[in-house]
Scaffold this active site. Structure first.
Site, short mmCIF file in Angstrom:
data_model
loop_
_atom_site.label_atom_id
_atom_site.label_comp_id
_atom_site.label_asym_id
_atom_site.label_seq_id
_atom_site.Cartn_x
_atom_site.Cartn_y
_atom_site.Cartn_z
CB SER A 80 -4.38 4.55 -3.96
OG SER A 80 -3.74 3.57 -3.18
N1 SAH Z 1 1.42 2.44 -3.82
C1 SAH Z 1 0.97 1.61 -4.93
C2 SAH Z 1 -0.34 0.89 -4.67
C3 SAH Z 1 -0.23 -0.06 -3.60
S1 SAH Z 1 -1.32 -1.44 -3.59
C4 SAH Z 1 0.86 2.39 -6.21
O1 SAH Z 1 1.09 3.60 -6.21
O2 SAH Z 1 0.57 1.76 -7.22
C5 SAH Z 1 -0.55 -2.19 -2.19
C6 SAH Z 1 0.72 -2.91 -2.51
O3 SAH Z 1 1.29 -3.33 -1.27
C7 SAH Z 1 0.50 -4.18 -3.33
O4 SAH Z 1 1.29 -4.13 -4.49
C8 SAH Z 1 0.94 -5.30 -2.38
O5 SAH Z 1 1.54 -6.38 -3.04
C9 SAH Z 1 1.92 -4.57 -1.48
N2 SAH Z 1 2.16 -5.18 -0.17
C10 SAH Z 1 1.28 -5.80 0.66
N3 SAH Z 1 1.90 -6.22 1.79
C11 SAH Z 1 3.21 -5.84 1.67
C12 SAH Z 1 4.36 -5.98 2.50
N4 SAH Z 1 4.34 -6.62 3.68
N5 SAH Z 1 5.53 -5.45 2.07
C13 SAH Z 1 5.63 -4.83 0.86
N6 SAH Z 1 4.57 -4.68 0.04
C14 SAH Z 1 3.37 -5.16 0.43
#
Ligand code: SAH
Length: 235
Positions: A80
């Site tokens: 993000s």
């Molecule tokens: N917080 C992260 C960015 C997140 S991007 C950072 O600091 O880099 C969102 C992430 O959520 C992605 O990697 C995606 O694979 C994950 N995601 C999506 N649905 C999910 C779920 N049900 N459980 C766990 N992770 C999930």
């Protein structure tokens, strides 16, 4: 000999310059993207100033690590924008003794920010290579208070619940009930909610003794919250 000493000095100087440059970029990011837009929680600003964001992005993205935008991190996912990381962190009003659950580990950057502020962080990532990579990265960088698990975060982390705070960093179409159940009374959750591929809103959920309060905050765009069909990983 003289030439090799000069080359070595030059190399050391380049390393030094590179480091300095990232520190300066980070200071600039905190001033112009965070403080200027109203982020004022001291712990959040300290964490954003001290976590090396460039070590959480792919090599070809390092020069943009402190830019005012999200960046690709592989597997179609993104880290993000710094302001959104800071906004979500500040909104949770964390205390040092808090135990926090993150859904969507991605690069591990948000988890590292949380780890600078609270005692223990639990984070779940659904894409296995990302879970493995961030687990290694966080360990290598010395974030010993972060626990990474591969699996579907929809179910939360029941064996560690309840949590003081939960942060969801993928856009969900509704708030998963298991996550509400795993919040302590008085606990806070921040989660982007909205129909997929549309703009969603960050929602702050506060759990009171007899009710759940939901407050719609700012409009945001996140990668989608996905679901896993096969059994959870257990790493
Ligand atoms: N917080 C992260 C960015 C997140 S991007 C950072 O600091 O880099 C969102 C992430 O959520 C992605 O990697 C995606 O694979 C994950 N995601 C999506 N649905 C999910 C779920 N049900 N459980 C766990 N992770 C999930």
């Amino acid at each position: 000999m003289k030439n090799s000493i000069t080359a070595l000095a030059c190399f050391i100087c380049m390393i030094g310059f590179g480091q300095e440059n990232f520190t300066a970029k980070r200071e600039q990011m905190v001033k112009t993207q965070l403080i200027a837009r109203g982020i004022n929680d001291a712990a959040t600003l300290f964490a954003m100033q001290n976590v090396p964001r460039h070590l959480f992005v792919p090599d070809n993205m390092k020069t943009y690590a402190y830019a005012d935008r999200p960046l690709p991190i592989g597997a179609g996912q993104t880290i993000s924008q710094p302001y959104i990381v800071a906004f979500m962190t500040e909104t949770l009003q964390l205390k040092e003794s808090d135990m926090v659950l993150e859904i969507g580990t991605g690069s591990g950057y948000q988890a590292a920010i949380l780890a600078k502020i609270v005692d223990s962080v639990y984070t779940i990532e659904i894409v296995k290579p990302l879970a493995v990579q961030s687990k290694d990265r966080l360990k290598q960088l010395g974030y010993a208070n972060v626990n990474v698990k591969w699996g579907d975060g929809y179910h939360g982390w029941p064996s560690k619940a309840p949590f003081d705070a939960i942060i969801v960093t993928a856009g969900a179409d509704s708030i998963p009930q298991p996550l509400i159940d795993q919040l302590k009374i008085g606990g806070r959750m921040i989660i982007p909610v909205g129909p997929h591929s549309y703009v969603s809103h960050l929602v702050l959920v506060t759990k009171k003794k007899n009710k759940i309060i939901k407050k719609k905050l700012i409009p945001v765009r996140f990668v989608p919250f996905t679901r896993q069909k096969e059994p959870d990983g257990n790493n």
